[in-house]
Write a protein that holds these residues in place. Structure first.
Motif, PDB file in Angstrom:
ATOM      1  N   MET A   1       0.829  -1.199   0.000  1.00 53.57           N
ATOM      2  CA  MET A   1       0.000   0.000   0.000  1.00 53.57           C
ATOM      3  C   MET A   1       0.865   1.252   0.000  1.00 53.57           C
ATOM      4  N   GLY A   2       1.954   1.215   0.741  1.00 56.25           N
ATOM      5  CA  GLY A   2       2.798   2.405   0.853  1.00 56.25           C
ATOM      6  C   GLY A   2       2.868   2.871   2.288  1.00 56.25           C
ATOM      7  N   VAL A   3       2.492   4.112   2.527  1.00 52.87           N
ATOM      8  CA  VAL A   3       2.533   4.682   3.875  1.00 52.87           C
ATOM      9  C   VAL A   3       1.151   4.554   4.514  1.00 52.87           C
ATOM     10  N   VAL A   4       1.140   3.974   5.706  1.00 52.14           N
ATOM     11  CA  VAL A   4      -0.092   3.797   6.476  1.00 52.14           C
ATOM     12  C   VAL A   4      -0.012   4.683   7.706  1.00 52.14           C
ATOM     13  N   SER A   5      -1.076   5.426   7.980  1.00 51.83           N
ATOM     14  CA  SER A   5      -1.133   6.168   9.236  1.00 51.83           C
ATOM     15  C   SER A   5      -2.032   5.395  10.192  1.00 51.83           C
ATOM     16  N   ALA A   6      -1.605   5.334  11.425  1.00 53.93           N
ATOM     17  CA  ALA A   6      -2.355   4.631  12.455  1.00 53.93           C
ATOM     18  C   ALA A   6      -2.553   5.572  13.638  1.00 53.93           C
ATOM     19  N   ILE A   7      -3.797   5.784  13.996  1.00 51.85           N
ATOM     20  CA  ILE A   7      -4.141   6.703  15.083  1.00 51.85           C
ATOM     21  C   ILE A   7      -4.867   5.895  16.141  1.00 51.85           C
ATOM     22  N   THR A   8      -4.349   5.932  17.375  1.00 48.85           N
ATOM     23  CA  THR A   8      -4.900   5.108  18.449  1.00 48.85           C
ATOM     24  C   THR A   8      -5.346   5.946  19.641  1.00 48.85           C
ATOM     25  N   PRO A   9      -6.340   5.456  20.388  1.00 48.64           N
ATOM     26  CA  PRO A   9      -6.816   6.149  21.581  1.00 48.64           C
ATOM     27  C   PRO A   9      -5.985   5.769  22.811  1.00 48.64           C
ATOM     28  N   PHE A  10      -6.370   6.312  23.932  1.00 50.28           N
ATOM     29  CA  PHE A  10      -5.629   6.112  25.175  1.00 50.28           C
ATOM     30  C   PHE A  10      -5.855   4.742  25.819  1.00 50.28           C
TER      31      PHE A  10
END
Length: 99
Positions: A1-10
């Motif tokens: 895919m290339g660059v993956v952004s991952a955003i996670t909670p606390f």
């Protein structure tokens, strides 16, 4: 895919980070991780462990901070895929900007 952004909670910082980091790196993507500003150390230490285990430096990186610091991870055209876990209002706002 290339660059993956991952955003996670606390909540469940190691579990939720691992659920995003593992699959992304296993198939050869580069990952930019934005952990919750209240729990960044888990993601930072996991990144150190990955490098120590032999993953190339720079294949995974973490960005932490308060406010809308992670917003660019949802709108930057260089990001191929987004993996987001968090509140519906924040997800909807970010999704609208990407379309």
């Amino acid at each position: 895919m290339g660059v993956v952004s991952a955003i996670t909670p606390f909540n469940f910082p190691l579990n939720l980070v691992a659920h995003k980091v593992g699959p992304a790196l296993a198939v050869g993507n580069t990952l930019v991780l934005k952990p919750a500003s209240t729990t960044p150390l888990t993601a930072i230490v996991l990144g150190e462990i990955l490098e120590e285990a032999g993953y190339p430096p720079g294949s995974s990186t973490s960005s932490s901070g308060r406010g809308n610091g992670g917003e660019w991870l949802t709108v930057d055209p260089r990001i191929s895929k987004i993996s987001f876990t968090g509140s519906p209002p924040v997800g909807s706002r970010s999704s609208a900007r990407r379309d």
